[in-house]
Scaffold this motif. Sequence first.
Motif, short mmCIF file in Angstrom:
data_model
loop_
_atom_site.label_atom_id
_atom_site.label_comp_id
_atom_site.label_asym_id
_atom_site.label_seq_id
_atom_site.Cartn_x
_atom_site.Cartn_y
_atom_site.Cartn_z
N GLN A 24 0.83 -1.20 0.00
CA GLN A 24 0.00 0.00 0.00
C GLN A 24 0.87 1.26 0.00
O GLN A 24 0.58 2.23 -0.70
N ILE A 27 2.29 1.73 -3.49
CA ILE A 27 1.26 2.20 -4.42
C ILE A 27 0.99 3.69 -4.20
O ILE A 27 0.93 4.47 -5.15
N ILE A 28 0.84 4.09 -2.96
CA ILE A 28 0.59 5.51 -2.64
C ILE A 28 1.77 6.36 -3.10
O ILE A 28 1.60 7.44 -3.67
N CYS A 30 3.90 5.68 -5.54
CA CYS A 30 3.90 5.73 -7.01
C CYS A 30 2.84 6.71 -7.52
O CYS A 30 3.10 7.49 -8.45
N ILE A 31 1.67 6.68 -6.95
CA ILE A 31 0.60 7.60 -7.37
C ILE A 31 1.02 9.04 -7.09
O ILE A 31 0.82 9.93 -7.93
N THR A 32 1.61 9.28 -5.92
CA THR A 32 2.06 10.63 -5.58
C THR A 32 3.13 11.11 -6.56
O THR A 32 3.07 12.26 -7.04
N ALA A 34 3.58 10.11 -9.62
CA ALA A 34 2.95 10.30 -10.92
C ALA A 34 2.22 11.64 -10.96
O ALA A 34 2.29 12.38 -11.96
N LEU A 35 1.53 11.98 -9.89
CA LEU A 35 0.82 13.26 -9.83
C LEU A 35 1.79 14.44 -9.86
O LEU A 35 1.56 15.44 -10.55
N SER A 37 4.82 14.44 -11.11
CA SER A 37 5.41 14.47 -12.45
C SER A 37 4.45 15.11 -13.46
O SER A 37 4.84 15.93 -14.28
N SER A 38 3.20 14.74 -13.40
CA SER A 38 2.19 15.31 -14.30
C SER A 38 2.05 16.81 -14.08
O SER A 38 1.96 17.58 -15.04
#
Length: 106
Positions: A24, A27-28, A30-32, A34-35, A37-38
């Motif tokens: 978990q 995953i959190i 990686c999502i952070t 990605a956000l 980076s975007s």
Amino acid sequence: MTKRNPTAKESRPKTRKRRLRPIQTAIILCITLALISSAYQLVELRQEVNQSIAQLNVEKEALLVEQKQLEKEILELNTPSFIEQLAREQLGLVRKGEIRIAPKME
């Protein structure tokens, strides 16, 4: 019947500490990432677009100045005196009673 005195441990409701599992957390994370980076890419793209807009505005102003100059030139070219001048210079035309004298070619 005897009454029991509850001890301090027994009287509190049981609460479990909830721990994040490593999956978990990954995953959190990686999502952070990605956000973030975007968001960074969007900021860079916005800067590029703003620079392009500024450059295009400069080009637009230069083209508008050129357009005004060309419109002025068109008005000058359409005057009878300029047309007569062109006819005399390029076509060698003369008025009635005038004699055309051409320079001697060597």
